[in-house]
Design an enzyme around this catalytic site. Structure first.
Site, mmCIF file in Angstrom:
data_model
loop_
_atom_site.group_PDB
_atom_site.id
_atom_site.type_symbol
_atom_site.label_atom_id
_atom_site.label_comp_id
_atom_site.label_asym_id
_atom_site.label_seq_id
_atom_site.Cartn_x
_atom_site.Cartn_y
_atom_site.Cartn_z
ATOM 1 N N LYS A 1 -12.939 -3.065 7.966
ATOM 2 C CA LYS A 1 -12.812 -3.872 6.752
ATOM 3 C C LYS A 1 -13.945 -4.880 6.651
ATOM 4 O O LYS A 1 -14.503 -5.332 7.644
ATOM 5 C CB LYS A 1 -11.472 -4.608 6.740
ATOM 6 N N HIS B 1 -8.248 -0.602 0.329
ATOM 7 C CA HIS B 1 -7.327 -1.735 0.234
ATOM 8 C C HIS B 1 -8.176 -2.972 -0.050
ATOM 9 O O HIS B 1 -9.117 -3.249 0.698
ATOM 10 C CB HIS B 1 -6.585 -1.955 1.556
ATOM 11 N N ASP C 1 -3.199 -8.006 -4.922
ATOM 12 C CA ASP C 1 -3.459 -6.784 -4.187
ATOM 13 C C ASP C 1 -3.939 -5.688 -5.122
ATOM 14 O O ASP C 1 -3.558 -5.651 -6.292
ATOM 15 C CB ASP C 1 -2.154 -6.356 -3.505
ATOM 16 N N GLN D 1 0.548 -11.290 -3.173
ATOM 17 C CA GLN D 1 -0.838 -10.881 -2.981
ATOM 18 C C GLN D 1 -1.495 -10.548 -4.318
ATOM 19 O O GLN D 1 -0.834 -10.036 -5.220
ATOM 20 C CB GLN D 1 -0.910 -9.645 -2.090
ATOM 21 N N HIS E 1 -5.389 -1.271 -4.827
ATOM 22 C CA HIS E 1 -5.848 -0.125 -4.055
ATOM 23 C C HIS E 1 -6.641 0.780 -4.976
ATOM 24 O O HIS E 1 -6.208 1.064 -6.094
ATOM 25 C CB HIS E 1 -4.662 0.611 -3.432
ATOM 26 N N CYS F 1 0.783 -1.235 0.000
ATOM 27 C CA CYS F 1 0.000 0.000 0.000
ATOM 28 C C CYS F 1 0.818 1.290 0.000
ATOM 29 O O CYS F 1 0.498 2.208 -0.772
ATOM 30 C CB CYS F 1 -1.034 -0.012 1.132
ATOM 31 N N ARG G 1 7.002 -11.295 5.181
ATOM 32 C CA ARG G 1 6.670 -11.041 6.581
ATOM 33 C C ARG G 1 7.422 -12.030 7.454
ATOM 34 O O ARG G 1 7.453 -13.226 7.156
ATOM 35 C CB ARG G 1 5.155 -11.140 6.814
#
Length: 672
Positions: A496, A542, A409, A407, A411, A360, A389
């Protein structure tokens, strides 16, 4: 005259009870059936022991086995305590640490007595028998409030160094509760917040089973001593337990690690803890899924980007992740290592950088390049971003929980007036993707503000309500979709929506998510020019559908038991010969299959056909094309389907290729 309290029941009736009365007294006054069935109570919304006295006027809900969620939590908590008591009675000198309830049972961590070594699976039947004896004794579980110093002194006196350490970390002045298993002065005791059932006899001795023993570090830190963790599964009755054990047996058959090995998809090894070595067939599966997702995102108006793996620590400080998430980040000094044989490899003076744990902040930096107008919004920025991570070694699990992951992912930067439409569009896209991948059932949860968070209450009010309104606009805030609000479970910067898939054997997996964030655009100074010519902050959504490719592929493997739909299968068909005379024909068949875009292999080995069938069935090949002399002469193939009880079907080669090509079309490319 004693003081009276007004207790309001769920039906609206009010009962007056004298000071010192308990929910158990109210249950008994209502009737003997309820008194027997009651397990605990909600007093002003707080789950409490049935025998804990009221301290003021209150609302009361009596908890019985019909309140399955609360009842299971209570049962599993108590089974954990009974386990700890049983272990200490059987193995004197064992120290107790923590023992929480879990999603399907409980566990307890023990420090074995010096010199005896860790517990083993072979000792579980003995421990189970002692647990059943404790349950049969029907000892009352008595709550007592102690001073923190007295708890420490008690545990130090009894040799419980772990508990003595832990209690001193609880906030000073906080009420410390101890639970006594029995009324005698020498009854077994444990430190616990509670609540508990009224007595051990409320547990069903046939509704639990100890399942395994593993190692676990004290407080999850590999620098601390290794403990023995005993796991169990627990339910309200034997019928529920038996059904769960059947699911466990089926889950073991579907274990993605075993199937991944059988299908030659991937492997893991100690040289790269928490990172996956994808084999050619596994990466074919990955690419098929990634290609599908890329088509869906392209069609939904997303722009794909690629951002750096390594960023300066100061950027993570600005975003807020450095303070909230640093212990989970891989930190790298920005310096050239010493190449000499002597001296430290690193000086320790280099500026710190970190491998990104999420995408992000980098996406905000792309958004900030140039001037963005309100007319440009929404901007949908997607990345199949590789992240790292620093998960503890003991928490890693196959490809389901790893340290390096990718991910799906994205945004979405929106104006406030665009938010509900964007969330609604995302929900529709996610629904379509899940159904394409074979998941017809999922639940939607709204995770609300945690205690520790960024942003104002007004921001959180608006963000939470916007997500509610968006789900309502899709018609999915219903019991059919498992709609539920989860207090305190939001991220530190945003509420979320969570999407929980249900797989083929009834397990749930939290995968997709969308979060409304006004904090990060503020912290990183992202803005757009509004219709009024002034700068405004965008709202940043997100969102992810799969979550991570690694974990989702693991879920797919277990959901389908390795029997993927044809479009996802790494190997879609194998041409297997009956006799060597058909080798030339099999080679021609293979060439035509590949020319048609089918992922195919040939098995020309000098083995019996039944052996080949068994081997390719174990490898989960969907279609086996068997050819012998007759098929070679007639230009046909005999098709065997994986898992089909029907006899093989003979078709011309052209018919077979046309059928396979049609069946292998991804669902998003099929004509409606």
């Amino acid at each position: 005259m004693s003081k009276m309290f007004k207790i309001t029941l769920t039906d609206g009736t009010v009962r007056e009870v004298p000071e010192g009365s308990t929910p158990a007294d109210v249950a008994a006054a209502i009737g003997p059936g309820l008194a027997k069935a009651a397990l605990a109570a909600r007093v002003d919304g707080e789950l409490r022991d049935l025998n804990r006295p009221f301290d003021q006027d209150a609302t009361l809900t009596l908890i019985t086995a019909r309140d399955e969620r609360d009842a299971l939590e209570l049962f599993r908590h108590d089974y954990a305590h009974v386990l700890a008591e049983a272990v200490q009675k059987l193995f004197p000198g064992t120290q107790i640490t923590f023992g929480p309830a879990t999603d399907d049972g409980f566990y307890y961590d023990f420090a074995p007595a010096p010199g005896r070594g860790p517990f083993t699976d072979e000792e579980l039947p003995l421990i189970e028998a002692e647990m059943r004896r404790i349950i049969a004794a029907d000892e009352p579980l008595v709550r007592e409030e102690w001073r923190r110093e007295d708890v420490r002194a008690f545990f130090e006196r009894t040799g419980e160094t772990y508990k003595a350490q832990w209690v001193m970390e609880l906030p000073e002045g906080e009420a410390i509760t101890m639970y006594r298993s029995g009324a005698s002065d020498d009854a077994w005791m444990d430190l616990c917040r509670g609540p508990h059932l009224p007595s051990t006899g409320k547990l069903d001795p046939a509704a639990f089973k100890l399942t395994r023993v593993s190692g676990a570090y004290w407080r999850g830190d590999q620098n601390n001593p290794m403990l023995s963790r005993v796991y169990g599964t627990a339910w309200l009755n034997k019928k529920q337990l038996d059904a769960h054990l059947v699911r466990l047996e089926e889950a073991a058959k579907r274990d993605h690690r075993r199937i991944g090995q059988e299908m030659d998809l991937f492997h893991l090894q100690a040289e790269a803890h928490g990172s996956v070595f994808w084999h050619p067939k596994g990466f074919v599966l990955w690419r098929a899924l990634e290609t599908y997702m890329r088509r869906r995102l392209d069609a939904a108006g997303y722009d794909e980007v690629k951002t750096p793996q390594l960023m300066d620590a100061r950027q993570w400080e600005k975003s807020g992740h450095w303070g909230k998430y640093r212990e989970n980040m891989f930190v790298v000094p920005d310096e050239i290592p010493n190449a000499e044989e002597e001296g430290p490899v690193l000086s320790g003076k280099g500026e710190l950088m970190a491998l990104k744990p999420m995408n992000c902040p980098a996406h905000v930096l792309i958004f900030k390049q140039g001037i963005t107008s309100y007319r440009d919004l929404p901007i949908r920025m997607a990345e199949f971003g590789c992240c790292h991570r620093n998960e503890p070694h003991g928490a890693l699990h196959g490809i389901m929980r790893v340290r390096q992951f990718t991910q799906d992912d994205a945004h979405i930067f929106v104006r406030e007036d665009q938010l509900i439409d964007e969330v609604r569009a995302f929900c529709d896209l996610l629904d379509s993707v899940y159904r394409d991948l074979g998941f017809d059932h999922y639940a939607i949860k709204l995770a609300l503000r945690p205690d520790k968070r960024f942003g104002s209450d007004a921001m959180w009010d608006w963000s939470e309500q916007s997500l509610r309104d968006a789900v309502r606009a899709t018609g999915r805030d219903t019991e059919e979709y498992g709609w539920e609000e989860l207090p305190g479970e939001g991220a530190f910067y945003a509420p979320k929506l969570e999407f929980h898939l249900t797989d083929a054997i009834g397990r749930t997996w939290q995968v997709g998510t969308i979060q409304t964030d006004t904090v990060l655009p503020e912290r990183l100074d992202a803005s757009y020019v509004g219709e009024d010519g002034a700068r405004h902050r965008p709202v940043m959504l997100h969102r992810a559908i799969l979550g991570t490719f690694e974990r989702f592929i693991g879920i797919l493997i277990e959901h389908h038991a390795g029997r993927f739909p044809l479009w996802l299968s790494p190997v879609q068909t194998v041409v297997a010969t009956i006799v060597s005379d058909a080798d030339g024909y099999a080679t021609d068949v293979l060439a035509k299959l590949k020319a048609a875009g089918i992922r195919a292999e040939a098995d020309l080995r000098n083995e019996k056909i039944n052996y080949k069938v068994r081997e390719h069935s174990l490898a989960k090949v969907p279609l086996l094309l068997v050819v012998g002399k007759r098929e070679a002469e007639e230009g046909t193939v005999a098709i065997r389907r994986l898992g089909s009880e029907e006899h093989q079907k003979v078709m011309t080669l052209d018919e077979a290729i046309a059928m396979i090509v049609d069946e292998a079309v991804p669902p998003d490319l099929r004509a409606n």
